[in-house]
Design a protein around this motif. Structure first.
Motif, PDB file in Angstrom:
ATOM      1  N   LEU A  21       1.653  45.500  37.109  1.00 50.36           N
ATOM      2  CA  LEU A  21       1.609  45.699  35.657  1.00 50.36           C
ATOM      3  C   LEU A  21       0.244  45.342  35.079  1.00 50.36           C
ATOM      4  N   THR A  22      -0.379  44.281  35.589  1.00 48.76           N
ATOM      5  CA  THR A  22      -1.697  43.883  35.099  1.00 48.76           C
ATOM      6  C   THR A  22      -2.748  44.924  35.439  1.00 48.76           C
ATOM      7  N   ILE A  23      -2.741  45.394  36.668  1.00 45.61           N
ATOM      8  CA  ILE A  23      -3.731  46.392  37.090  1.00 45.61           C
ATOM      9  C   ILE A  23      -3.547  47.692  36.310  1.00 45.61           C
ATOM     10  N   SER A  24      -2.298  48.129  36.130  1.00 47.34           N
ATOM     11  CA  SER A  24      -2.086  49.379  35.389  1.00 47.34           C
ATOM     12  C   SER A  24      -2.483  49.233  33.924  1.00 47.34           C
ATOM     13  N   ASN A  25      -2.290  48.056  33.362  1.00 47.53           N
ATOM     14  CA  ASN A  25      -2.693  47.826  31.981  1.00 47.53           C
ATOM     15  C   ASN A  25      -4.214  47.810  31.845  1.00 47.53           C
ATOM     16  N   LEU A  26      -4.911  47.328  32.865  1.00 44.47           N
ATOM     17  CA  LEU A  26      -6.370  47.262  32.803  1.00 44.47           C
ATOM     18  C   LEU A  26      -7.025  48.627  32.980  1.00 44.47           C
ATOM     19  N   ILE A  27      -6.471  49.466  33.839  1.00 42.71           N
ATOM     20  CA  ILE A  27      -7.153  50.737  34.134  1.00 42.71           C
ATOM     21  C   ILE A  27      -6.583  51.919  33.354  1.00 42.71           C
ATOM     22  N   ALA A  28      -5.510  51.721  32.596  1.00 46.43           N
ATOM     23  CA  ALA A  28      -4.927  52.821  31.836  1.00 46.43           C
ATOM     24  C   ALA A  28      -5.799  53.148  30.623  1.00 46.43           C
ATOM     25  N   PRO A  29      -5.885  54.425  30.250  1.00 40.99           N
ATOM     26  CA  PRO A  29      -6.640  54.773  29.050  1.00 40.99           C
ATOM     27  C   PRO A  29      -5.896  54.288  27.798  1.00 40.99           C
ATOM     28  N   HIS A  30      -6.663  53.812  26.823  1.00 39.53           N
ATOM     29  CA  HIS A  30      -6.065  53.244  25.617  1.00 39.53           C
ATOM     30  C   HIS A  30      -6.388  54.060  24.374  1.00 39.53           C
ATOM     31  N   THR A  31      -6.708  55.329  24.519  1.00 35.99           N
ATOM     32  CA  THR A  31      -6.992  56.163  23.354  1.00 35.99           C
ATOM     33  C   THR A  31      -5.706  56.801  22.852  1.00 35.99           C
TER      34      THR A  31
END
Length: 116
Positions: A21-31
């Motif tokens: 969950l941490t890794i996916s939250n860090l590398i996911a686009p946030h636009t």
């Protein structure tokens, strides 16, 4: 010994889930794009209200179909070993089929098999 293994397995599972969950939250686009919030169905914009209620009969019919479909899945292994097990297998599968037939009779009596 068993409890040590259990604690290690649970801790490993928790660490792996938190890491994923941490890794996916860090590398996911946030636009944010307003187009992402629109309902999408086959490329055609929806007309009218998107929330349409379906009759519960459709779901009940599907559940009954799945129940009797799974019944056949359970009958195939029995058919392969019936000669090896003997009368005990016949009694067990007779009880299994009796329960399913009673369930079908109940659904039929309640009108679950009528397509309205």
């Amino acid at each position: 010994m068993f409890f040590t293994f259990l604690v290690v397995a649970i801790l490993t599972a928790v660490v792996l889930v938190v890491a994923a969950l941490t890794i996916s939250n860090l590398i996911a686009p946030h636009t944010f794009n307003p187009q992402k919030g629109e309902p999408y169905e086959c490329g055609i914009p929806t007309r009218g209200q998107s929330w349409v209620q379906f009759k519960a009969g459709y779901y009940l019919f599907a559940i009954l179909f799945l129940m009797f479909d799974i019944e056949t899945v359970f009958l195939f292994p029995w058919a392969n070993v019936v000669t090896e097990i003997g009368a005990y297998a016949l009694v067990c599968v007779s009880f299994f089929l009796l329960v399913l037939i009673l369930g079908l009779a109940y659904a039929w009596r309640k009108g679950a098999l009528e397509w309205k």
